[in-house]
Design a protein around this motif. Sequence first.
Motif, PDB file in Angstrom:
ATOM      1  N   ASN A 188       0.835  -1.192   0.000  1.00  0.00           N
ATOM      2  CA  ASN A 188       0.000   0.000   0.000  1.00  0.00           C
ATOM      3  C   ASN A 188       0.872   1.245   0.000  1.00  0.00           C
ATOM      4  O   ASN A 188       2.081   1.180   0.208  1.00  0.00           O
ATOM      5  CB  ASN A 188      -0.950  -0.008   1.203  1.00  0.00           C
ATOM      6  CG  ASN A 188      -0.191  -0.124   2.518  1.00  0.00           C
ATOM      7  OD1 ASN A 188       1.022  -0.300   2.523  1.00  0.00           O
ATOM      8  ND2 ASN A 188      -0.918  -0.034   3.623  1.00  0.00           N
ATOM      9  N   GLY A 189       0.271   2.374  -0.217  1.00  0.00           N
ATOM     10  CA  GLY A 189       1.023   3.619  -0.218  1.00  0.00           C
ATOM     11  C   GLY A 189       1.775   3.842  -1.521  1.00  0.00           C
ATOM     12  O   GLY A 189       1.579   3.146  -2.521  1.00  0.00           O
ATOM     13  N   LYS A 190       2.642   4.846  -1.491  1.00  0.00           N
ATOM     14  CA  LYS A 190       3.415   5.180  -2.688  1.00  0.00           C
ATOM     15  C   LYS A 190       4.356   4.037  -3.056  1.00  0.00           C
ATOM     16  O   LYS A 190       4.958   3.417  -2.200  1.00  0.00           O
ATOM     17  CB  LYS A 190       4.230   6.453  -2.459  1.00  0.00           C
ATOM     18  CG  LYS A 190       3.404   7.722  -2.550  1.00  0.00           C
ATOM     19  CD  LYS A 190       4.296   8.952  -2.559  1.00  0.00           C
ATOM     20  CE  LYS A 190       3.460  10.213  -2.761  1.00  0.00           C
ATOM     21  NZ  LYS A 190       4.302  11.424  -2.831  1.00  0.00           N
ATOM     22  N   GLY A 191       4.491   3.796  -4.337  1.00  0.00           N
ATOM     23  CA  GLY A 191       5.354   2.722  -4.810  1.00  0.00           C
ATOM     24  C   GLY A 191       4.711   1.353  -4.715  1.00  0.00           C
ATOM     25  O   GLY A 191       5.355   0.337  -4.999  1.00  0.00           O
ATOM     26  N   GLY A 192       3.435   1.292  -4.342  1.00  0.00           N
ATOM     27  CA  GLY A 192       2.763   0.007  -4.193  1.00  0.00           C
ATOM     28  C   GLY A 192       2.639  -0.743  -5.505  1.00  0.00           C
ATOM     29  O   GLY A 192       2.889  -1.949  -5.565  1.00  0.00           O
ATOM     30  N   THR A 193       2.258  -0.029  -6.558  1.00  0.00           N
ATOM     31  CA  THR A 193       2.113  -0.697  -7.861  1.00  0.00           C
ATOM     32  C   THR A 193       3.459  -1.197  -8.372  1.00  0.00           C
ATOM     33  O   THR A 193       3.533  -2.238  -9.030  1.00  0.00           O
ATOM     34  CB  THR A 193       1.485   0.260  -8.896  1.00  0.00           C
ATOM     35  OG1 THR A 193       2.264   1.456  -8.977  1.00  0.00           O
ATOM     36  CG2 THR A 193       0.064   0.599  -8.527  1.00  0.00           C
ATOM     37  N   SER A 194       4.519  -0.461  -8.066  1.00  0.00           N
ATOM     38  CA  SER A 194       5.852  -0.908  -8.480  1.00  0.00           C
ATOM     39  C   SER A 194       6.234  -2.195  -7.762  1.00  0.00           C
ATOM     40  O   SER A 194       6.803  -3.112  -8.359  1.00  0.00           O
ATOM     41  CB  SER A 194       6.890   0.181  -8.182  1.00  0.00           C
ATOM     42  OG  SER A 194       6.618   1.350  -8.914  1.00  0.00           O
ATOM     43  N   ARG A 195       5.919  -2.281  -6.478  1.00  0.00           N
ATOM     44  CA  ARG A 195       6.220  -3.510  -5.724  1.00  0.00           C
ATOM     45  C   ARG A 195       5.398  -4.689  -6.246  1.00  0.00           C
ATOM     46  O   ARG A 195       5.887  -5.810  -6.317  1.00  0.00           O
ATOM     47  CB  ARG A 195       5.963  -3.291  -4.233  1.00  0.00           C
ATOM     48  CG  ARG A 195       6.992  -2.408  -3.556  1.00  0.00           C
ATOM     49  CD  ARG A 195       6.899  -2.535  -2.039  1.00  0.00           C
ATOM     50  NE  ARG A 195       7.886  -1.673  -1.383  1.00  0.00           N
ATOM     51  CZ  ARG A 195       7.633  -0.465  -0.932  1.00  0.00           C
ATOM     52  NH1 ARG A 195       6.416   0.038  -1.066  1.00  0.00           N
ATOM     53  NH2 ARG A 195       8.580   0.252  -0.356  1.00  0.00           N
ATOM     54  N   LEU A 196       4.154  -4.411  -6.594  1.00  0.00           N
ATOM     55  CA  LEU A 196       3.328  -5.470  -7.177  1.00  0.00           C
ATOM     56  C   LEU A 196       3.922  -5.947  -8.493  1.00  0.00           C
ATOM     57  O   LEU A 196       3.916  -7.141  -8.797  1.00  0.00           O
ATOM     58  CB  LEU A 196       1.893  -4.960  -7.393  1.00  0.00           C
ATOM     59  CG  LEU A 196       1.068  -4.714  -6.119  1.00  0.00           C
ATOM     60  CD1 LEU A 196      -0.232  -4.008  -6.462  1.00  0.00           C
ATOM     61  CD2 LEU A 196       0.800  -6.025  -5.408  1.00  0.00           C
ATOM     62  N   GLY A 197       4.443  -5.014  -9.269  1.00  0.00           N
ATOM     63  CA  GLY A 197       5.111  -5.385 -10.512  1.00  0.00           C
ATOM     64  C   GLY A 197       6.379  -6.184 -10.259  1.00  0.00           C
ATOM     65  O   GLY A 197       6.688  -7.122 -11.000  1.00  0.00           O
ATOM     66  N   GLU A 198       7.097  -5.829  -9.213  1.00  0.00           N
ATOM     67  CA  GLU A 198       8.327  -6.560  -8.879  1.00  0.00           C
ATOM     68  C   GLU A 198       8.019  -7.993  -8.426  1.00  0.00           C
ATOM     69  O   GLU A 198       8.781  -8.921  -8.718  1.00  0.00           O
ATOM     70  CB  GLU A 198       9.084  -5.800  -7.774  1.00  0.00           C
ATOM     71  CG  GLU A 198       9.694  -4.497  -8.268  1.00  0.00           C
ATOM     72  CD  GLU A 198      10.150  -3.596  -7.131  1.00  0.00           C
ATOM     73  OE1 GLU A 198      10.130  -4.068  -5.969  1.00  0.00           O
ATOM     74  OE2 GLU A 198      10.499  -2.430  -7.393  1.00  0.00           O
ATOM     75  N   ILE A 199       6.893  -8.156  -7.733  1.00  0.00           N
ATOM     76  CA  ILE A 199       6.474  -9.499  -7.328  1.00  0.00           C
ATOM     77  C   ILE A 199       6.194 -10.357  -8.566  1.00  0.00           C
ATOM     78  O   ILE A 199       6.596 -11.525  -8.660  1.00  0.00           O
ATOM     79  CB  ILE A 199       5.213  -9.422  -6.442  1.00  0.00           C
ATOM     80  CG1 ILE A 199       5.585  -8.923  -5.051  1.00  0.00           C
ATOM     81  CG2 ILE A 199       4.519 -10.775  -6.346  1.00  0.00           C
ATOM     82  CD1 ILE A 199       6.355  -9.925  -4.226  1.00  0.00           C
ATOM     83  N   ASP A 200       5.504  -9.758  -9.526  1.00  0.00           N
ATOM     84  CA  ASP A 200       5.201 -10.477 -10.766  1.00  0.00           C
ATOM     85  C   ASP A 200       6.473 -10.846 -11.517  1.00  0.00           C
ATOM     86  O   ASP A 200       6.621 -11.971 -12.014  1.00  0.00           O
ATOM     87  CB  ASP A 200       4.301  -9.621 -11.664  1.00  0.00           C
ATOM     88  CG  ASP A 200       2.895  -9.463 -11.084  1.00  0.00           C
ATOM     89  OD1 ASP A 200       2.515 -10.294 -10.240  1.00  0.00           O
ATOM     90  OD2 ASP A 200       2.197  -8.517 -11.486  1.00  0.00           O
TER      91      ASP A 200
END
Length: 534
Positions: free
Chosen positions: A103-115
Amino acid sequence: MAMGTKRKTPPGILLLRRVRGRNWSPKTFRYAILFITFIAYACYHASRKPSSIVKSVLHPESSPKPPQQHINMYPWPLGNVFVKEEETDVLLRKSSKGWEPFNGKGGTSRLGEIDVAFLACYSIGMYVAGHLGDSLDLRLFLTWGMIGSGFFVGLFGMGYFWDIHAFWFFLVMQMAAGLFQATGWPSVVAVVGNWFGKRKRGLIMGIWNAHTSVGNICGSLIAAGVLQYGWGWSFIAPGFVMSLGGVVVYLFLAAYPEDVGFPDINSNSGKFIKRRRDIEEEEVEVEVEEEGESSESGSGSGQGYENKRSVGLLQACMIPGVIPFAMCLFFSKLVAYTFLYWLPFYLSQTTIGGEYMSVKTAGNLSTLFDVGGIVGGILAGYISDKFKARATTAATFMYAAIPAMLVYHSYGGVSQTVNVVLMMVAGLFVNGPYALITTAVSADLGTHKSLQGDSRALATVTAIIDGTGSAGAALGPLLTGFLSTLGWEAVFYMLVVGALCAGLLLTRLVIAEIREKLGYVDEVPASEPLLNDR
C-alpha cells in the motif's frame, strides 16, 4: 530417473487394469492423456491468477473513487456473477488500508516486482526443466513440480494469516513458486507429443491448449470467490487444487506409451502393438487414428526404454526455426501476460459506462478475455493446419491484435456489453499466436528431421521457446507497474509495440512459407517440418 532405466506403470492405471481385467486401447489412453494433461496445466495457470485478483485489495489507495453500485442492473451475460455488488466488496473498498508493503506510494511498483520475480524464476527454471524433462520420468517430474508449486503458492497466502509485512517474504515465495511452475509446460507438451503425431497437430493442440484459458478462468473465479474471507484464501485455495492435481498426475498419467505396454509411436510405421503386461490378453495390432501418421514426437525412451538420448540446449537452439519463434513468443507473452496479471486491476480502476466496478466483479469479468483466448487458440491451430503455415498464421494474428487492443482501450468504457465484446476480440488475437507457438510449433520443432530420429528434444525445445517467451512475460507486467503511474494509455502503447515486434520477427519465415506456396523451392524454409506430414 535416467531414460535408460525402466519406469513403472502408474499405480492408478494398475488398479484400473486389475478391476477391468484388461488394458485400455491406445485410443482410450490418448483421450486420457489429453484429459489429464489438460487438467494438470489448467491447475498451473489457476495458481497464477490470485496475484492479479488481489492487487486492488493489497493496493487500494491508487483508486480514489467512492464505492458505487454496479453499472448494469440486468443479468448479462451470466447473471449475478458479473453484475452484483457484494457487501464484502463494499467493505473492501471502505477499509482502503491495503497491505504493507504494497500500500502507499510505490505500491504498484512492488506489485510489478512481485510479478517479475515469479516470471523471471519461471523463465530461468524453464531452460533447466526442459533438459531435465528429456532426461527424467515425466510423470514424477510433473508430480513434484505441481505439489511444490501449490505449496509455495499457499505459503504466499499464509502471509495474511501470519500477519507478515516483510517484502522479502512475498518475493521469496513467488520466486520459489516460479521455479516449480517451470516444470509444467515442457512436461505436458512432451507427454502429448509422445502419444500424438503431426497430422492435425495444430487443431488438436489448439483445442487442448484451452487449458491455459480454462485455468485462468477457474483461478479467477476461485480467487475472487474466497476473497471475502481474506485475501490469503485467494492463494491457499488454488494452491491446494494445484497440489491435488499433482496427486492425480502421479496416479494416472502414463507419460510414455511404453509405460502401459505399447511401443514408441516411432515404431511400426505409426502403429501401436498391444503387448502382454502383467495380464493375459491376446496381442492385437491396432492402427492409430490417422492413417500413415508417422511421428517423431515424444521424449520417452524407445522400445526397451533405451537408445534415446536427450538434446543439449545449444544443439536444440540450432534447430531451424527455434530462435525466430522463441523471440516472437518473447513479445507475444509480454502482451498476453500483461493482460493476465493486470486486466482485473485495470477494470477496477477505470470507468465503464461512467461508473466503477467492484474488485470481485472485475476479476470475474476479466475471465471473458480468456474465453476469447480459447477461440483464438483453436482458430489459429485450425488455420495453420489447413494452410500449413504456422508462421504466417501467428504473424497475422499478432498484427490483428494491434487494432483490437487500441479499439478496446478507446471504446471499452462505453458500456459493459461493448467492453466484453471488445475484450473477447482482443483475447482472441492476443492468445491465438501465443497458444499456437507454445503447442504445435514447439512440438513440430522438437521433432525436426535434423534430429534423425535418435534424439528426443521435445521438452528441451519447448523449454527454450517458452522460456524465452517467459522472459517477455516477466518484462510486460514489470513495465506495466511503472507505466500505469503515467496513465493506462502508455501501457497500451507498450502492448502495441510488443505485438508489432512479435509479428516482424517472423517475417523471414512468413516469406519462406509464401514462396513455397507460390512454388519457389530454391531454399528449404526454416519452418519446413511445420509444412509437411512426412
